[in-house]
Design a protein around this motif. Structure first.
Motif, mmCIF file in Angstrom:
data_model
loop_
_atom_site.group_PDB
_atom_site.id
_atom_site.type_symbol
_atom_site.label_atom_id
_atom_site.label_comp_id
_atom_site.label_asym_id
_atom_site.label_seq_id
_atom_site.Cartn_x
_atom_site.Cartn_y
_atom_site.Cartn_z
ATOM 1 N N GLY A 167 40.108 72.838 39.937
ATOM 2 C CA GLY A 167 39.276 71.870 40.627
ATOM 3 C C GLY A 167 39.524 70.414 40.294
ATOM 4 O O GLY A 167 38.893 69.523 40.876
ATOM 5 N N ARG A 168 40.416 70.142 39.377
ATOM 6 C CA ARG A 168 40.720 68.742 39.062
ATOM 7 C C ARG A 168 41.591 68.145 40.153
ATOM 8 O O ARG A 168 42.357 68.842 40.827
ATOM 9 N N THR A 169 41.526 66.823 40.294
ATOM 10 C CA THR A 169 42.328 66.122 41.294
ATOM 11 C C THR A 169 43.376 65.265 40.592
ATOM 12 O O THR A 169 43.277 64.977 39.389
ATOM 13 N N ARG B 296 43.204 59.076 35.846
ATOM 14 C CA ARG B 296 42.186 58.353 35.090
ATOM 15 C C ARG B 296 42.158 58.813 33.631
ATOM 16 O O ARG B 296 41.992 58.005 32.711
ATOM 17 N N LEU B 297 42.334 60.113 33.407
ATOM 18 C CA LEU B 297 42.360 60.624 32.040
ATOM 19 C C LEU B 297 43.552 60.074 31.253
ATOM 20 O O LEU B 297 43.444 59.777 30.066
ATOM 21 N N GLY C 89 42.710 60.194 27.434
ATOM 22 C CA GLY C 89 42.287 61.575 27.265
ATOM 23 C C GLY C 89 43.418 62.568 27.441
ATOM 24 O O GLY C 89 43.346 63.689 26.945
ATOM 25 N N LEU C 90 44.459 62.169 28.175
ATOM 26 C CA LEU C 90 45.659 62.970 28.354
ATOM 27 C C LEU C 90 46.875 62.081 28.134
ATOM 28 O O LEU C 90 46.825 60.870 28.382
ATOM 29 N N VAL C 91 47.954 62.693 27.702
ATOM 30 C CA VAL C 91 49.239 62.006 27.585
ATOM 31 C C VAL C 91 50.218 62.709 28.512
ATOM 32 O O VAL C 91 50.341 63.940 28.461
ATOM 33 N N ARG C 92 50.883 61.935 29.381
ATOM 34 C CA ARG C 92 51.840 62.529 30.309
ATOM 35 C C ARG C 92 53.130 62.872 29.574
ATOM 36 O O ARG C 92 53.777 62.007 28.994
ATOM 37 N N LEU C 93 53.472 64.131 29.574
ATOM 38 C CA LEU C 93 54.712 64.591 28.956
ATOM 39 C C LEU C 93 55.880 64.380 29.902
ATOM 40 O O LEU C 93 56.955 63.899 29.506
ATOM 41 N N ARG C 94 55.693 64.739 31.149
ATOM 42 C CA ARG C 94 56.641 64.547 32.231
ATOM 43 C C ARG C 94 55.834 64.676 33.515
ATOM 44 O O ARG C 94 54.626 64.971 33.480
#
Length: 308
Positions: free
Chosen positions: A21-23, A29-30, A35-40
């Motif tokens: 359900g996440r967009t 925004r995270l 709140g999140l780190v983009r790995l790729r």
């Protein structure tokens, strides 16, 4: 030695997030909020990326393989990371996989696909992924890496007992005639599990290249009554010469409980003095000397020739 285990909770794939359900906007925004780190692209972790390049690559392997549309076996440096095989000067920017023919070689920003035949006994499973076994991984890297990096990898794998020299030599026949097979055979012939560090392995490659190969490694120096004085990284026994690569890791390894680094250095100096008292000359070098192998070779040659 057992392979590091992978905690799947560390990794969040976009496809899984969308199914819950996440967009994309929420994920963005995270990321901006920390709140999140983009790995790729399409893959995130909910923590800071580890400082170790191998640990980051392990995450990248799982994220990339999960998105593949066709089956593949993790191989080359990616397989080495999953097995915990030590690497030096090996790029970890792409995930390496191997597919059986008639597939085709492929390369993207995050993926390098090789095409080769793999026997069933050359493939194992780690964390649910199909991975080339340690010996096949070592041989694939020996075919594709520069000689120095290949020897460093093989030395470490042999020293840790992750591969066996005899099996490496036998399985060289499996890759005979394929591109890089001669390079692999040369690296396997040069490998020696007695080397205890990257610096020692690189030093040995330099010494062989300049025709200054030591007569033995990890040489026990004893007094006239047979008492052990110490062990030297390299020895030219005919010339009564000992060679020592000095790296910070070595002195950390020599530390005893409660000792400071300076204590280990002082004990090392006393050990060297005792070796000289037994009529051994000692030549030392450090990391920066490996960047000028001509000068290192000249220094060792001068020390070796002093007894003439």
């Amino acid at each position: 030695m057992t392979e590091p285990t992978f905690d799947r909770s560390e990794l969040l794939l976009r496809r899984d997030a969308v199914m819950t359900g996440r967009t994309d906007g929420e994920l963005s925004r995270l990321v901006r909020a920390g709140g999140l780190v983009r790995l790729r692209r399409g893959a995130y972790v909910d923590q800071l990326l580890p400082p170790d390049a191998a640990a980051v690559h392990r995450l990248l392997v799982h994220a990339t393989v999960a998105g593949l549309r066709r089956e593949a076996v993790v191989s080359h440096q990616s397989a080495a990371v999953l097995h915990g095989l030590p690497l030096w000067d090996v790029p970890l920017d792409r995930v390496h996989v191997t597919r059986q023919p008639p597939a085709w070689n492929d390369r993207s920003a995050v993926l390098r696909c090789h095409v080769a035949r793999l026997r069933d006994d050359e493939v194992t499973t780690i964390d649910g992924l199909h991975v080339t076994d340690p010996v096949r991984t070592a041989l694939d890297l020996s075919r594709s890496l520069p000689h120095e990096a290949a020897v460093v990898m093989l030395d470490s794998a042999l020293h840790r007992g992750q591969v066996d020299h005899a099996e490496l030599r036998v399985r060289l026949f499996d890759i005979a005639g394929v591109p890089g097979s001669r390079s692999a055979a040369r690296a396997v012939a040069a490998a020696d599990g007695r080397s205890e560090s990257v610096g020692e392995s690189r030093s040995r490659v330099v010494l062989h290249r300049w025709k200054l190969a030591p007569s033995t490694l990890q040489f026990d120096v004893r007094s006239k009554d047979g008492a052990l004085i110490g062990r030297s990284d390299f020895a030219w026994e005919e010339h009564r010469l000992l060679g020592e690569f000095d790296g910070k890791v070595k002195y950390r390894r020599l530390l005893k409980p409660g000792q400071e680094p300076g204590d280990a250095v002082f004990e090392e100096k006393r050990r060297e003095d005792a070796m000289r008292d037994e009529n051994w000359n000692v030549v030392r070098w450090v990391w920066s000397d490996l960047r000028r192998p001509d000068r290192l070779a000249a220094r060792v040659r001068r020390a070796r020739d002093r007894d003439r």
